[in-house]
Design a protein around this motif. Sequence first.
Motif, PDB file in Angstrom:
ATOM      1  N   SER A 109      -0.625   8.774 -36.994  1.00  0.00           N
ATOM      2  CA  SER A 109      -1.638   8.005 -37.374  1.00  0.00           C
ATOM      3  C   SER A 109      -1.755   6.827 -35.939  1.00  0.00           C
ATOM      4  N   LEU A 110      -0.998   6.913 -35.366  1.00  0.00           N
ATOM      5  CA  LEU A 110      -0.013   5.780 -34.400  1.00  0.00           C
ATOM      6  C   LEU A 110      -1.069   6.004 -33.580  1.00  0.00           C
ATOM      7  N   ILE A 111      -0.610   7.346 -33.338  1.00  0.00           N
ATOM      8  CA  ILE A 111      -1.350   7.097 -31.656  1.00  0.00           C
ATOM      9  C   ILE A 111      -3.205   7.442 -32.252  1.00  0.00           C
ATOM     10  N   PHE A 112      -3.645   8.083 -33.128  1.00  0.00           N
ATOM     11  CA  PHE A 112      -5.203   7.767 -33.476  1.00  0.00           C
ATOM     12  C   PHE A 112      -5.435   6.752 -33.036  1.00  0.00           C
ATOM     13  N   SER A 113      -4.646   5.611 -33.604  1.00  0.00           N
ATOM     14  CA  SER A 113      -4.682   4.058 -33.819  1.00  0.00           C
ATOM     15  C   SER A 113      -5.398   3.963 -32.502  1.00  0.00           C
ATOM     16  N   LEU A 114      -4.572   4.198 -31.380  1.00  0.00           N
ATOM     17  CA  LEU A 114      -4.522   3.640 -30.302  1.00  0.00           C
ATOM     18  C   LEU A 114      -6.060   4.110 -29.405  1.00  0.00           C
ATOM     19  N   ALA A 115      -6.103   5.969 -29.700  1.00  0.00           N
ATOM     20  CA  ALA A 115      -6.865   6.042 -29.581  1.00  0.00           C
ATOM     21  C   ALA A 115      -8.715   6.150 -30.469  1.00  0.00           C
ATOM     22  N   LEU A 116      -8.287   5.577 -31.067  1.00  0.00           N
ATOM     23  CA  LEU A 116      -9.592   4.691 -31.612  1.00  0.00           C
ATOM     24  C   LEU A 116     -10.007   3.439 -31.152  1.00  0.00           C
ATOM     25  N   ALA A 117      -8.684   3.032 -30.843  1.00  0.00           N
ATOM     26  CA  ALA A 117      -8.526   1.839 -30.545  1.00  0.00           C
ATOM     27  C   ALA A 117      -9.697   1.872 -28.787  1.00  0.00           C
ATOM     28  N   ASP A 118      -8.862   2.725 -28.291  1.00  0.00           N
ATOM     29  CA  ASP A 118      -9.545   2.905 -26.585  1.00  0.00           C
ATOM     30  C   ASP A 118     -10.598   3.767 -26.513  1.00  0.00           C
ATOM     31  N   ARG A 119     -11.563   4.038 -27.859  1.00  0.00           N
ATOM     32  CA  ARG A 119     -12.399   4.772 -27.958  1.00  0.00           C
ATOM     33  C   ARG A 119     -13.361   3.177 -28.048  1.00  0.00           C
ATOM     34  N   ILE A 120     -12.893   2.264 -28.489  1.00  0.00           N
ATOM     35  CA  ILE A 120     -13.689   1.797 -28.917  1.00  0.00           C
ATOM     36  C   ILE A 120     -14.528   0.655 -27.680  1.00  0.00           C
ATOM     37  N   ASN A 121     -12.895   0.323 -27.039  1.00  0.00           N
ATOM     38  CA  ASN A 121     -13.012  -0.095 -25.837  1.00  0.00           C
ATOM     39  C   ASN A 121     -14.775   0.887 -24.635  1.00  0.00           C
ATOM     40  N   SER A 122     -13.921   2.129 -24.906  1.00  0.00           N
ATOM     41  CA  SER A 122     -14.572   3.063 -24.199  1.00  0.00           C
ATOM     42  C   SER A 122     -16.103   2.767 -24.178  1.00  0.00           C
ATOM     43  N   MET A 123     -16.399   2.736 -25.421  1.00  0.00           N
ATOM     44  CA  MET A 123     -17.861   2.232 -25.598  1.00  0.00           C
ATOM     45  C   MET A 123     -18.096   0.881 -26.087  1.00  0.00           C
ATOM     46  N   ARG A 124     -17.760   0.410 -25.288  1.00  0.00           N
ATOM     47  CA  ARG A 124     -17.999  -1.192 -25.362  1.00  0.00           C
ATOM     48  C   ARG A 124     -18.519  -1.124 -23.885  1.00  0.00           C
ATOM     49  N   LYS A 125     -17.537  -0.648 -22.531  1.00  0.00           N
ATOM     50  CA  LYS A 125     -17.841  -0.577 -21.473  1.00  0.00           C
ATOM     51  C   LYS A 125     -19.196   0.369 -21.241  1.00  0.00           C
ATOM     52  N   GLU A 126     -18.878   1.500 -22.295  1.00  0.00           N
ATOM     53  CA  GLU A 126     -20.480   1.684 -21.504  1.00  0.00           C
ATOM     54  C   GLU A 126     -21.450   1.188 -21.795  1.00  0.00           C
ATOM     55  N   LYS A 127     -20.803   0.274 -22.901  1.00  0.00           N
ATOM     56  CA  LYS A 127     -22.174   0.022 -23.765  1.00  0.00           C
ATOM     57  C   LYS A 127     -22.728  -1.995 -22.221  1.00  0.00           C
TER      58      LYS A 127
END
Length: 376
Positions: free
Chosen positions: A156-174
């Motif tokens: 759960s902890l790592i998935f939280s980090l992964a989701l946060a990283d995914r959100i940041n990646s999507m923001r950067k992609e945007k």
Amino acid sequence: ISHTHNYPFSQYFFNETISNFLITHPYTFINIPFIFAGFFAIQFLQLNEKKILKNTVLLVNIFILVVLSLFDIFNLTSHHILVRISQSVGTLGLVILSSISFYIWLKEKNRNARLYFIAWIWVIMGLSIYYLTIHGIITYNYLTRNALLFGVAMESLIFSLALADRINSMRKEKESSQSAFISLTIRQNEKFELGINERTIELSRTTEKLEASNAFNLSIFDSLSEHIAVLDENATIIAVNDAWKKFALENGGLNHNYIGTSYIGICELASNFPNGEEADEVKEGINLVLKGQLSEFKLEYPCHSPTDERWFLMYARPILHPIKGVVISHLNITDRKKAELALKEKEQVLRTIGDNLPDGAIYQLVSRIDGSIYFP
């Protein structure tokens, strides 16, 4: 499910029959988290474009949800064996998801796939320790007993980090997409402005050429000695040359070029003066040329001033392109007309002399250079 009986509202959904069914057939609902895990993997790892990997995950989900549920509902095998099958299939599903994420991590250098793989590794480690503990291979204690919970917590902890990283990646992609779009827009605008500038320069050059051509044509138009007026399709004067302007000004014209004046109106006004029948003839001739019923109209007419006798030859010729109209020209033929009148006068003198000579007499007449006649 047993605790739901303590809440009257929940008994509406979980009555005794449903509760007993779920308790005796737990695999009808206990595998639902695995189904969500499969669909989460498809979206998180972006497997929609990877048909083989996506179909593999869907196949495992269908087996867990459908096959195990059918085995449990119809009691096709003992609960003990069904537990072992469920554990094996669940573990296989975790291994498949981990392998897929590991493959995407290595092939595409995907940061999200790396975190996804690490998260499932913690679950697999916790599950492995749990299996070894319940089979007596590892000593039963607090850590081994709760190894699966620890693994899920780390997941759960790592998935939280992964989701946060995914959100940041999507923001950067945007942001990158927006930046690329802005850059593309700027380049297109620059290209568009360059095209406009080039087109403007080209139009400016074309305009200069047209102005030079028009000036050249006007200079030719103004250099003609004939008095020329251009009429539109309504017989309104739209252009005159310098000879026309000069003649109009020298003969008391209030508007020295008559631009915008109806030529037919001028003819109607002139018909009230002496020789007005010629003005009527001119009006009729111009109308016939405008209607296309006459290819050319011409007329010789006198136009005497208080001090001079003058004659003109008028032509009316059609304009077909680009607009319809008529070109009116007035050629001064005074010299020719005077010569014709002088010749007629001489002919009359000779005819008078001849008529008064005695029968049979022959005389010699000599015409001097100055036009006088004498007998030698």
